[in-house]
Design a protein around this motif. Structure first.
Motif, short mmCIF file in Angstrom:
data_model
loop_
_atom_site.label_atom_id
_atom_site.label_comp_id
_atom_site.label_asym_id
_atom_site.label_seq_id
_atom_site.Cartn_x
_atom_site.Cartn_y
_atom_site.Cartn_z
N SER A 36 -35.77 -34.90 25.19
CA SER A 36 -36.25 -36.16 25.53
C SER A 36 -36.02 -36.70 26.91
N ILE A 37 -34.96 -36.25 27.84
CA ILE A 37 -34.53 -36.69 29.10
C ILE A 37 -35.73 -35.64 29.99
N LEU A 38 -35.69 -34.50 29.76
CA LEU A 38 -36.38 -33.84 30.73
C LEU A 38 -38.04 -33.90 30.54
N CYS A 39 -38.54 -34.23 29.37
CA CYS A 39 -39.89 -34.17 29.22
C CYS A 39 -40.53 -35.73 29.06
N ASP A 40 -39.50 -36.54 29.00
CA ASP A 40 -39.92 -38.11 28.62
C ASP A 40 -40.75 -38.33 27.32
N ALA A 41 -40.12 -37.48 26.43
CA ALA A 41 -40.52 -37.26 25.07
C ALA A 41 -40.06 -38.20 23.85
N GLU A 42 -40.82 -38.55 23.10
CA GLU A 42 -39.83 -39.32 21.84
C GLU A 42 -39.67 -38.29 20.83
N VAL A 43 -38.29 -38.30 20.56
CA VAL A 43 -37.89 -37.14 19.85
C VAL A 43 -37.11 -37.78 18.43
N ALA A 44 -37.17 -37.33 17.55
CA ALA A 44 -36.60 -37.77 16.19
C ALA A 44 -36.15 -36.72 15.54
N LEU A 45 -34.73 -36.45 15.09
CA LEU A 45 -34.27 -35.35 14.54
C LEU A 45 -33.29 -35.92 13.34
N ILE A 46 -33.60 -35.34 12.22
CA ILE A 46 -33.03 -35.66 10.91
C ILE A 46 -32.37 -34.25 10.28
N ILE A 47 -30.88 -34.41 9.80
CA ILE A 47 -30.42 -33.42 9.28
C ILE A 47 -29.48 -33.55 8.36
N PHE A 48 -29.56 -32.99 7.11
CA PHE A 48 -28.86 -33.18 5.95
C PHE A 48 -28.28 -31.96 5.73
N SER A 49 -26.77 -32.20 5.53
CA SER A 49 -25.95 -30.86 5.23
C SER A 49 -26.20 -30.58 3.61
N THR A 50 -25.49 -29.61 3.44
CA THR A 50 -25.71 -29.10 1.76
C THR A 50 -24.97 -29.99 0.86
N LYS A 51 -23.81 -30.93 1.51
CA LYS A 51 -23.52 -31.96 0.81
C LYS A 51 -24.02 -33.25 0.73
N GLY A 52 -25.16 -33.42 1.46
CA GLY A 52 -26.04 -34.29 1.57
C GLY A 52 -25.79 -35.54 2.84
N LYS A 53 -24.82 -34.88 3.73
CA LYS A 53 -24.26 -36.11 4.71
C LYS A 53 -25.47 -35.79 5.91
N LEU A 54 -25.81 -36.94 6.39
CA LEU A 54 -27.00 -37.35 7.39
C LEU A 54 -26.44 -37.03 8.75
N TYR A 55 -27.35 -36.19 9.51
CA TYR A 55 -27.19 -36.38 10.87
C TYR A 55 -28.44 -36.85 11.56
#
Length: 245
Positions: A36-55
């Motif tokens: 996002s910093i280098l390319c001035d891009a809009e980035v969205a990242l969603i991660i769910f762990s095996t226990k269902g925790k959101l990152y």
């Protein structure tokens, strides 16, 4: 020595799996931030762990905005894909319909030309015969109409030519009259000239006679004078004196 190639499969050891998840998650979040910093891009990242925790990670913390944009794009893409598929299906259906129509028309054309009649039954042959008779009626009607139009056109041209011929004949008659008058005028001119000449000659004749008469009288007077002179020459002098006195 470099690290060996990691086999991409589920890690069976739970602790190793959790450690790998934590490391790779942090690395993935770091890469998203750098992108996002280098390319001035809009980035969205969603991660769910095996226990269902959101990152998650979003550029400028605008996850909702990015997700809304994603929904609009995905919906438009779906609509476009569905429209293309529908259009393609319609084109295929239309192609089949047109192909069937072309085949039917070709078949009817062959029947009208008297070909491939073996597949027709008695009723179909009668219908074909009736169709040909109706076609002949239309053809003859159209032919008669064209002939009448052609005759009317020829009559109109004939009338126009006759009127033009009348005009030309009238002009010809007028030209002939003018030429006839010119000829008469040309014939009259020599006669007038001859009459004038004869009149002038007649006018000149008396003057000529008077001159001749005067000349004759002069000649006679001269003759008389001559004779008198001769007579006087023969007389004696005393007689001449008496005559002169």
């Amino acid at each position: 020595m470099g690290r060996g190639k990691v086999v991409l499969q589920r890690i069976e050891n739970k602790i190793s799996r959790q450690v790998t998840f934590a490391k790779r998650r942090n690395g993935l979040l770091k890469k998203a931030y750098e992108l996002s910093i280098l390319c001035d891009a809009e980035v969205a990242l969603i991660i769910f762990s095996t226990k269902g925790k959101l990152y998650e990670f979003a550029t400028d913390s605008c996850m909702d905005k990015i997700l809304e944009r994603y929904e609009r794009y995905s919906y438009a893409e779906k609509v476009l894909i569905s429209a293309e598929s529908e259009t393609q299906g319609n084109w295929c259906h239309e192609y089949r319909k047109l192909k069937a129509k072309v085949e039917t028309i070709q078949k009817c054309q062959k029947h009208l030309m008297g070909e491939d009649l073996e597949s027709l039954n008695l009723k179909e042959l009668q219908q074909l015969e009736q169709q040909l008779e109706n076609s002949l009626k239309h053809i003859r009607s159209r032919k008669s109409q064209l002939m009448l139009e052609s005759i009317n056109e020829l009559q109109r041209k004939e009338k126009s030519l006759q009127e033009e011929n009348k005009v030309l004949q009238k002009e010809l008659v007028e030209k002939q009259k003018v030429q006839k008058q010119q000829v008469q005028w040309d014939q009259t001119q020599p006669q007038t000239s001859s009459s004038s000449s004869s009149f002038m000659m007649r006018e000149a004749l008396p003057t000529t006679n008077i001159s001749n008469y005067t000349a004759a009288a002069g000649e006679r007077a001269e003759d008389v004078a001559g004779q008198a002179q001769q007579v006087r020459i023969g007389l004696p002098p005393w007689m001449l004196n008496h005559i002169n006195g």
